[in-house]
Design a protein around this motif. Structure first.
Motif, PDB file in Angstrom:
ATOM      1  N   ALA A   4       0.529  -1.003   0.048  1.00  0.00           N
ATOM      2  CA  ALA A   4      -0.116  -0.003   0.150  1.00  0.00           C
ATOM      3  C   ALA A   4       0.869   1.246   0.357  1.00  0.00           C
ATOM      4  O   ALA A   4       0.367   2.542  -0.150  1.00  0.00           O
ATOM      5  CB  ALA A   4      -1.203  -0.201   1.526  1.00  0.00           C
ATOM      6  N   GLY A   5       2.266   1.249   0.495  1.00  0.00           N
ATOM      7  CA  GLY A   5       2.651   2.208   0.162  1.00  0.00           C
ATOM      8  C   GLY A   5       3.230   3.150  -1.367  1.00  0.00           C
ATOM      9  O   GLY A   5       3.640   3.769  -1.016  1.00  0.00           O
ATOM     10  N   GLY A   6       2.397   2.188  -2.501  1.00  0.00           N
ATOM     11  CA  GLY A   6       2.529   3.398  -3.381  1.00  0.00           C
ATOM     12  C   GLY A   6       3.499   2.803  -4.228  1.00  0.00           C
ATOM     13  O   GLY A   6       3.422   2.474  -5.495  1.00  0.00           O
ATOM     14  N   ASP A   7       5.002   2.345  -3.934  1.00  0.00           N
ATOM     15  CA  ASP A   7       5.941   1.713  -5.042  1.00  0.00           C
ATOM     16  C   ASP A   7       6.128   0.805  -4.613  1.00  0.00           C
ATOM     17  O   ASP A   7       7.716  -0.176  -5.714  1.00  0.00           O
ATOM     18  CB  ASP A   7       7.147   3.015  -4.396  1.00  0.00           C
ATOM     19  CG  ASP A   7       7.616   2.761  -3.478  1.00  0.00           C
ATOM     20  OD1 ASP A   7       7.144   2.223  -2.297  1.00  0.00           O
ATOM     21  OD2 ASP A   7       8.654   3.773  -2.908  1.00  0.00           O
ATOM     22  N   GLY A   8       5.679  -0.166  -4.108  1.00  0.00           N
ATOM     23  CA  GLY A   8       6.336  -1.446  -4.184  1.00  0.00           C
ATOM     24  C   GLY A   8       7.164  -2.332  -2.701  1.00  0.00           C
ATOM     25  O   GLY A   8       7.377  -2.990  -2.707  1.00  0.00           O
ATOM     26  N   GLU A   9       6.989  -1.408  -2.358  1.00  0.00           N
ATOM     27  CA  GLU A   9       8.605  -0.579  -1.101  1.00  0.00           C
ATOM     28  C   GLU A   9       7.498  -0.484   0.675  1.00  0.00           C
ATOM     29  O   GLU A   9       6.901   0.256   0.513  1.00  0.00           O
ATOM     30  CB  GLU A   9       9.900   0.241  -1.515  1.00  0.00           C
ATOM     31  CG  GLU A   9      10.367  -0.583  -2.832  1.00  0.00           C
ATOM     32  CD  GLU A   9      11.069  -1.851  -2.638  1.00  0.00           C
ATOM     33  OE1 GLU A   9      11.721  -2.185  -2.024  1.00  0.00           O
ATOM     34  OE2 GLU A   9      11.089  -2.410  -3.614  1.00  0.00           O
ATOM     35  N   GLY A  10       8.485  -1.346   1.449  1.00  0.00           N
ATOM     36  CA  GLY A  10       7.835  -0.224   2.637  1.00  0.00           C
ATOM     37  C   GLY A  10       6.342  -0.585   3.303  1.00  0.00           C
ATOM     38  O   GLY A  10       6.036  -1.931   1.829  1.00  0.00           O
ATOM     39  N   PRO A  11       5.654  -0.403   4.118  1.00  0.00           N
ATOM     40  CA  PRO A  11       4.913  -1.170   4.783  1.00  0.00           C
ATOM     41  C   PRO A  11       3.554  -0.629   4.122  1.00  0.00           C
ATOM     42  O   PRO A  11       3.852   0.201   3.399  1.00  0.00           O
ATOM     43  CB  PRO A  11       5.316  -0.896   5.970  1.00  0.00           C
ATOM     44  CG  PRO A  11       6.026   0.469   6.275  1.00  0.00           C
ATOM     45  CD  PRO A  11       6.787   0.386   4.601  1.00  0.00           C
ATOM     46  N   ALA A  12       3.216  -2.187   4.051  1.00  0.00           N
ATOM     47  CA  ALA A  12       1.405  -1.971   4.229  1.00  0.00           C
ATOM     48  C   ALA A  12       1.165  -0.869   5.454  1.00  0.00           C
ATOM     49  O   ALA A  12       1.002  -0.400   6.182  1.00  0.00           O
ATOM     50  CB  ALA A  12       0.463  -2.907   3.736  1.00  0.00           C
ATOM     51  N   ALA A  13      -0.359  -0.202   4.152  1.00  0.00           N
ATOM     52  CA  ALA A  13      -0.865   0.975   5.091  1.00  0.00           C
ATOM     53  C   ALA A  13      -1.992  -0.053   6.189  1.00  0.00           C
ATOM     54  O   ALA A  13      -1.987  -0.960   6.038  1.00  0.00           O
ATOM     55  CB  ALA A  13      -1.820   1.971   3.925  1.00  0.00           C
ATOM     56  N   PRO A  14      -2.094   0.447   7.473  1.00  0.00           N
ATOM     57  CA  PRO A  14      -2.881  -0.510   8.454  1.00  0.00           C
ATOM     58  C   PRO A  14      -4.517  -0.077   7.689  1.00  0.00           C
ATOM     59  O   PRO A  14      -4.518   1.209   7.618  1.00  0.00           O
ATOM     60  CB  PRO A  14      -2.993  -0.088   9.589  1.00  0.00           C
ATOM     61  CG  PRO A  14      -2.329   2.011   9.360  1.00  0.00           C
ATOM     62  CD  PRO A  14      -1.100   1.799   7.829  1.00  0.00           C
ATOM     63  N   LEU A  15      -4.763  -1.662   8.067  1.00  0.00           N
ATOM     64  CA  LEU A  15      -6.587  -1.596   7.214  1.00  0.00           C
ATOM     65  C   LEU A  15      -7.308  -1.277   8.759  1.00  0.00           C
ATOM     66  O   LEU A  15      -6.461  -1.525   9.682  1.00  0.00           O
ATOM     67  CB  LEU A  15      -6.407  -3.120   6.796  1.00  0.00           C
ATOM     68  CG  LEU A  15      -6.050  -3.156   5.476  1.00  0.00           C
ATOM     69  CD1 LEU A  15      -6.395  -4.681   5.631  1.00  0.00           C
ATOM     70  CD2 LEU A  15      -6.424  -1.900   4.199  1.00  0.00           C
ATOM     71  N   ALA A  16      -8.334  -0.880   9.288  1.00  0.00           N
ATOM     72  CA  ALA A  16      -9.533  -0.727  10.172  1.00  0.00           C
ATOM     73  C   ALA A  16      -9.256  -2.311  10.542  1.00  0.00           C
ATOM     74  O   ALA A  16      -9.616  -3.694   9.699  1.00  0.00           O
ATOM     75  CB  ALA A  16     -10.861  -0.235   9.821  1.00  0.00           C
ATOM     76  N   PRO A  17      -9.443  -2.516  11.787  1.00  0.00           N
ATOM     77  CA  PRO A  17      -9.573  -3.915  11.915  1.00  0.00           C
ATOM     78  C   PRO A  17     -10.983  -4.110  10.830  1.00  0.00           C
ATOM     79  O   PRO A  17     -10.812  -6.123  10.748  1.00  0.00           O
ATOM     80  CB  PRO A  17     -10.115  -3.838  13.517  1.00  0.00           C
ATOM     81  CG  PRO A  17      -9.897  -2.745  13.954  1.00  0.00           C
ATOM     82  CD  PRO A  17      -9.836  -1.836  13.178  1.00  0.00           C
ATOM     83  N   ARG A  54      -8.679  -3.114  -1.945  1.00  0.00           N
ATOM     84  CA  ARG A  54      -7.910  -3.408  -3.105  1.00  0.00           C
ATOM     85  C   ARG A  54      -7.621  -2.169  -3.945  1.00  0.00           C
ATOM     86  O   ARG A  54      -6.409  -2.308  -3.967  1.00  0.00           O
ATOM     87  CB  ARG A  54      -9.000  -3.908  -4.201  1.00  0.00           C
ATOM     88  CG  ARG A  54      -9.353  -5.643  -4.153  1.00  0.00           C
ATOM     89  CD  ARG A  54      -9.770  -6.155  -5.215  1.00  0.00           C
ATOM     90  NE  ARG A  54     -11.029  -5.184  -6.172  1.00  0.00           N
ATOM     91  CZ  ARG A  54     -12.264  -5.768  -5.514  1.00  0.00           C
ATOM     92  NH1 ARG A  54     -12.120  -6.630  -4.881  1.00  0.00           N
ATOM     93  NH2 ARG A  54     -13.126  -5.154  -6.200  1.00  0.00           N
ATOM     94  N   ARG A  55      -8.028  -0.814  -3.626  1.00  0.00           N
ATOM     95  CA  ARG A  55      -7.077   0.171  -3.948  1.00  0.00           C
ATOM     96  C   ARG A  55      -5.944   0.348  -3.295  1.00  0.00           C
ATOM     97  O   ARG A  55      -5.096   1.159  -3.546  1.00  0.00           O
ATOM     98  CB  ARG A  55      -8.875   0.791  -3.862  1.00  0.00           C
ATOM     99  CG  ARG A  55      -8.234   2.716  -4.644  1.00  0.00           C
ATOM    100  CD  ARG A  55      -8.843   3.671  -5.000  1.00  0.00           C
ATOM    101  NE  ARG A  55     -10.320   3.041  -5.151  1.00  0.00           N
ATOM    102  CZ  ARG A  55     -11.096   3.605  -4.439  1.00  0.00           C
ATOM    103  NH1 ARG A  55     -11.540   3.824  -3.196  1.00  0.00           N
ATOM    104  NH2 ARG A  55     -12.384   2.894  -5.215  1.00  0.00           N
ATOM    105  N   VAL A  56      -6.605   0.676  -1.717  1.00  0.00           N
ATOM    106  CA  VAL A  56      -4.742   0.577  -0.628  1.00  0.00           C
ATOM    107  C   VAL A  56      -4.377  -0.523  -0.991  1.00  0.00           C
ATOM    108  O   VAL A  56      -2.649   0.243  -1.587  1.00  0.00           O
ATOM    109  CB  VAL A  56      -6.222   0.488   0.461  1.00  0.00           C
ATOM    110  CG1 VAL A  56      -4.733   0.080   1.644  1.00  0.00           C
ATOM    111  CG2 VAL A  56      -6.112   1.657   1.359  1.00  0.00           C
TER     112      VAL A  56
END
Length: 75
Positions: A4-17, A54-56
Protein backbone atom coordinates in the motif's frame (compact mmCIF):
# COMPACT_ATOMS: atom_id res chain seq x y z
CA UNK A 1 5.18 -7.35 -4.35
CA UNK A 2 2.22 -4.97 -4.09
CA UNK A 3 2.23 -2.85 -0.98
CA UNK A 4 0.00 0.00 0.00
CA UNK A 5 3.03 2.29 0.10
CA UNK A 6 2.47 2.85 -3.62
CA UNK A 7 5.97 2.08 -4.90
CA UNK A 8 6.08 -1.61 -4.04
CA UNK A 9 8.51 -0.91 -1.19
CA UNK A 10 7.90 -0.26 2.47
CA UNK A 11 5.11 -1.36 4.77
CA UNK A 12 1.48 -1.73 3.90
CA UNK A 13 -0.96 0.90 5.09
CA UNK A 14 -2.81 -0.28 8.16
CA UNK A 15 -6.30 -1.57 7.59
CA UNK A 16 -9.22 -0.91 9.89
CA UNK A 17 -9.98 -3.98 12.00
CA UNK A 18 -13.24 -4.59 10.12
CA UNK A 19 -11.41 -4.41 6.78
CA UNK A 20 -8.75 -6.82 8.03
CA UNK A 21 -11.56 -9.21 8.98
CA UNK A 22 -12.92 -9.03 5.44
CA UNK A 23 -9.46 -9.69 4.00
CA UNK A 24 -9.05 -12.72 6.28
CA UNK A 25 -12.37 -14.10 5.04
CA UNK A 26 -11.33 -13.54 1.42
CA UNK A 27 -8.09 -15.42 2.07
CA UNK A 28 -10.19 -18.19 3.60
CA UNK A 29 -12.19 -18.45 0.39
CA UNK A 30 -15.43 -16.80 1.52
CA UNK A 31 -17.73 -15.28 -1.08
CA UNK A 32 -19.13 -11.76 -0.81
CA UNK A 33 -22.49 -13.23 0.26
CA UNK A 34 -20.86 -15.35 2.98
CA UNK A 35 -18.89 -12.37 4.28
CA UNK A 36 -22.04 -10.23 4.31
CA UNK A 37 -23.99 -12.81 6.28
CA UNK A 38 -21.15 -13.22 8.79
CA UNK A 39 -20.82 -9.46 9.35
CA UNK A 40 -24.58 -8.74 9.21
CA UNK A 41 -24.19 -6.24 6.36
CA UNK A 42 -25.37 -6.17 2.77
CA UNK A 43 -23.46 -7.82 -0.04
CA UNK A 44 -23.13 -4.38 -1.64
CA UNK A 45 -21.43 -3.07 1.52
CA UNK A 46 -18.91 -5.91 1.32
CA UNK A 47 -18.29 -5.17 -2.37
CA UNK A 48 -17.75 -1.47 -1.64
CA UNK A 49 -15.34 -2.22 1.17
CA UNK A 50 -13.43 -4.71 -0.97
CA UNK A 51 -13.11 -2.09 -3.70
CA UNK A 52 -11.59 0.33 -1.18
CA UNK A 53 -9.31 -2.35 0.27
CA UNK A 54 -8.07 -3.35 -3.19
CA UNK A 55 -7.34 0.30 -3.92
CA UNK A 56 -5.26 0.55 -0.73
CA UNK A 57 -3.44 -2.67 -1.65
CA UNK A 58 -2.96 -1.57 -5.29
CA UNK A 59 -4.45 -4.81 -6.61
CA UNK A 60 -7.43 -5.60 -8.83
CA UNK A 61 -8.35 -9.23 -8.15
CA UNK A 62 -9.29 -11.26 -5.09
CA UNK A 63 -6.36 -13.59 -5.65
CA UNK A 64 -3.98 -10.64 -5.75
CA UNK A 65 -5.56 -9.31 -2.56
CA UNK A 66 -5.07 -12.66 -0.86
CA UNK A 67 -1.41 -12.74 -1.89
CA UNK A 68 -0.95 -9.13 -0.72
CA UNK A 69 -2.52 -10.00 2.65
CA UNK A 70 -0.19 -12.96 3.12
CA UNK A 71 2.89 -10.99 2.07
CA UNK A 72 2.00 -8.13 4.41
CA UNK A 73 1.06 -10.40 7.31
CA UNK A 74 -2.57 -9.26 7.39
CA UNK A 75 -3.55 -12.86 8.04
Amino acid sequence: RACAGGDGEGPAAPLAPADADIVRMVVGGATDDQIARTLYVSTRTVQNRLTRIRRVAHVQRRTELARWALENEIV
